[in-house]
Design a protein around this motif. Sequence first.
Motif, PDB file in Angstrom:
ATOM      1  N   VAL A   9      62.778 -41.074  44.261  1.00 24.41           N
ATOM      2  CA  VAL A   9      63.378 -41.691  43.073  1.00 24.41           C
ATOM      3  C   VAL A   9      64.752 -42.283  43.405  1.00 24.41           C
ATOM      4  N   GLU A  10      65.429 -41.710  44.389  1.00 16.98           N
ATOM      5  CA  GLU A  10      66.726 -42.265  44.781  1.00 16.98           C
ATOM      6  C   GLU A  10      66.587 -43.597  45.515  1.00 16.98           C
TER       7      GLU A  10
ATOM      8  N   VAL B 227      64.894 -46.164  44.393  1.00 17.63           N
ATOM      9  CA  VAL B 227      64.254 -47.035  43.401  1.00 17.63           C
ATOM     10  C   VAL B 227      64.560 -48.520  43.600  1.00 17.63           C
TER      11      VAL B 227
ATOM     12  N   TYR C  50      56.409 -42.326  43.616  1.00 19.09           N
ATOM     13  CA  TYR C  50      57.796 -41.865  43.679  1.00 19.09           C
ATOM     14  C   TYR C  50      57.817 -40.351  43.887  1.00 19.09           C
TER      15      TYR C  50
ATOM     16  N   ASP D 295      60.185 -36.762  44.639  1.00 24.56           N
ATOM     17  CA  ASP D 295      61.464 -36.221  44.162  1.00 24.56           C
ATOM     18  C   ASP D 295      61.623 -34.836  44.786  1.00 24.56           C
TER      19      ASP D 295
END
Lengths: 421, 421
Positions: free
Chosen positions: B56-57, B59, B81, B83
Amino acid sequence: MKRSGPDARAISTGATDDPAAGLVTTGDRMQRYAELVVRVGANVQPGQDVVVNGLVEHVEIVRAVVRAAYRAGAQHVVVNYGDLHLRRAAIELGPESEIGWSAPYLLDWIRRWPDENPAVIALAGNPDPELLSDLDPSLVGRADPREIRAAYLESVSGRHVNWTIAAAPNSGWATQVFGEPDVEQLWDAVATATRLDADDPVAAWREHTEGLQARADALNVRAFDAIRFIGPGTELEVGLLAVVPWRCATLETRGGITHVPNLPTEEVFVSPDWRRAEGTVRSTYPLVAAGRKIDGLEVRLEAGKIVDVRADSGAEVIQVQLATDDQAPYLGEVALVDGSSPVKQTGLVFSDTLFDENATCHVAYGGAYAEAVEGGVIEGVNVSNVHTDFMVGGPEVDVDAVTRSGTVVPLLRNDVWQLGE
Amino acid sequence: MKRSGPDARAISTGATDDPAAGLVTTGDRMQRYAELVVRVGANVQPGQDVVVNGLVEHVEIVRAVVRAAYRAGAQHVVVNYGDLHLRRAAIELGPESEIGWSAPYLLDWIRRWPDENPAVIALAGNPDPELLSDLDPSLVGRADPREIRAAYLESVSGRHVNWTIAAAPNSGWATQVFGEPDVEQLWDAVATATRLDADDPVAAWREHTEGLQARADALNVRAFDAIRFIGPGTELEVGLLAVVPWRCATLETRGGITHVPNLPTEEVFVSPDWRRAEGTVRSTYPLVAAGRKIDGLEVRLEAGKIVDVRADSGAEVIQVQLATDDQAPYLGEVALVDGSSPVKQTGLVFSDTLFDENATCHVAYGGAYAEAVEGGVIEGVNVSNVHTDFMVGGPEVDVDAVTRSGTVVPLLRNDVWQLGE
C-alpha cells in the motif's frame, strides 16, 4: 423473513455471555471505532474468516479493523485493497471491450461465500468523487465489475454472510465535506453519527435499534398501501405490497448471526411494489454513484418505471446504470428517516450515500434486498443487479402513508415523525 | 537453457518493430520509470494480462505502472496490494496455527499461471524493515505464506511468466537509507541505479546487458571448478557444476518473451553445487529478510551446509528460514558484481536486497533458479522453497576462481574485475 430484533449478540462481542464484554470503550478513537465495526456491525464470530474491502486511502482504518477482527477471534482475515485510480486507468487506457471485467480468481472466490460464510466488512468514504468525471460517462457507467457485483449481492441477499458497511474518514472525503482536508473534524462527525462517543456505545446501539424496530412495527400494524412524498419538485406516490414488511437496522444470516449492515443506520425501509410508482421526485442531496458526483437529480416515473432523468451534472451515468438490465429503472427501496437522526444533526452533507441516506428519506432504483421477504423473492419485489439510493427527504418534503381504504396518514412533517407506536 | 542475449524485444515496447518506440523518455520521472519497468523489465506483450504486486505504501508507483501496462497493450491489469501491518496483526493477534496460511483463492489463481502466462511485476522497497522486530522470531520466520511462495516460484522457475522486480521509493525506505524521509533523494539514487537518467535508457540497457553477457561468456569459456571469497571474517570456497553456465541480466520464458527480472541488475550469477561449500563468510551489508533487519551476519558451512549462524541481531529469523525444508541450508546462488556498478557508485546502503545485492558480490542459501539449467533441475542444483541472498563482497574481499587443475585465477581485486573477455 424472521424479523429479529436486536439481541445481545448483535451488539456485543459474540464471544461471551456478557453483551458488553470485549467492546473497547477506552483507548484511541480509531480502535474503538474498529471494535464497533467488527463486533456491532459485522458481529464477527470466533473462528470465522473475515473479508475486509477497503480502498488504499482507508489503510489506517483497515489495519485497525483487521486487528479488531483477530481480537474478536477471527481465524483468517483477508483484505482486498481497492484503488479507484486503477479503474480510471482501465477506462482511459485499457481495451474498451474489457471495461467492467471481473477477475475470475476473485469471482470464483466470492461465488464460494454461500458455502464459506465469511464475515464481510466494507469501508466507504470516497477520497475523490470527481476522479472519473472527465471520462466518457458511458464507459464510466459500465466500469463496475458486473459479475462480481452480482455474486456479492447473491451472498448478501441470500443471507449467507454477516456483512456491514462502515465509513473510513480520509483527507479526500474530508475535503468534499468541509472544503479542506480536516480529517479530525470528519472523525468527529462520524463518531457522532455512529454513536461512538456515547458513554456506552453498546447500550446506545441496543436502544437505537429497539427504537427503529418499534417504528417499523408501527408501520407494519397499519399495513399501508402506499407512500407519498410531496415537496418542491417532488410529487411521488409509491405502492407497497401487503406481504412485505418494513424493516430496520439489523439483519440475521441463515446461520443465525445477527448483524448491523450499515453503520450508521437510521432508516426504516421497505421493498415497494415495483409496478406502482407515479410522479416526479427531486433529489435533496448530491449523489455520488458509479464514480461520479450527480447534482440536482430529478426523475419522473410512470407505471413504476423511471422514464426521464435530469441533473445539473452526471445524468449520463444514471442513464447507463438504468440501462444495465430491464428492471434497473424500477424502484427497489423506500426508506424513511426523521430529523432526529444524528447524521442529520451534524448539519453536514457528507456526499457519501452511507451517511446522507441516513440523514433523510430516500428511495432506490434497482433491486430490492431479497432478504426483506420471507422465503425469497415474491411477485412485485424488484430484482436487478443495480441498487442506487438517492435522497428525497427534508423539512420541506411532507411524507404521507395511504391506507387501503384511501385515508391519508401523515408520517413526516418538517422532518418530525408523526406516527404513534 | 537458451542463453539469449538482449534483443530488441527485451528492451523495447514489444509492440512495434522499432526498438525504441513507446518508451517515454520525456515526461515526469515516475512515468519514465514505470515505462522502464513495464517495457524493459517485464516486457509486457500486447493482449497480455499483467499482475502487479506492491505494498500500500507503493501506491503512486503502482498506479504509474498500471497505466504504463495498459499503454503497452495489456488486456487486464490486476493489482494485489499487500500490507505488512496485516502480517504483523496475524502474527500478534491471530491463531498461531494459521501463521503462514495461504489464502486458497490466491493460491488457486497463482497455480494457474503456468497456463495463463501473465506478466508479473513485483515492487520492492520495504517501508519499515523493523516492523516485526519486537515479535517472536520463530513466528515471524513462519509468517511467509509458504504455499503461495512455492506456487510463485514454480511459475518463475518454470519460465511460465515474464517477471520483474523493481523498486518503489517511499518515505519509510528513504528514512532507512538517509535517516530522514527524503524520497526525492532516494528517487535520484534509484534513477542512477536503473540508468533512468541516461540520455537513451533503451540504449543504455542494451549496452549494459551485452556487457554482462560478455562477462558471463568469459567465465563460461574458462569452465571454472570453484569460487573463493577471502576477506575479513571470510574464507569460503564454493564448488561449481560443469554443466551449469554463468548467467546474467535477461531471461526468456518458454513462450519466447525476453525479460529483465531485476531492475537494477549488475550481477553475473551461477547455481553452484550445493554439496560443495566450505568455510566461513561474513556479510558485508545489513540484510532485510523475513520482515527483519539482520546486522552482522556470519555463517559457517561444512560439506555445503550452513551449520552455524551468528548475527548482531536477527539471527533467529535466519535459523527459522533454514529450518523450512531440508535443502534450505545449502547454497543456491553465487553472484559476482564489481565496483563499477552504478548501485555501488551511489555509495549508499539501501537496506534492500534488490539494490544491495547489485552493489557487490553475494551468495544465497536455498533454492537455485531452475531456469538456469537447460531441461530442468539437475543433480547438484539446490531445490528449496527458500531463497535468501546476502552480500559478501567489497573492496576488502578478494574473489578468485579455481580451475579443475587447481590453478587460482583472480576475478576481483579491490572491487575491480580482473578477467579478460
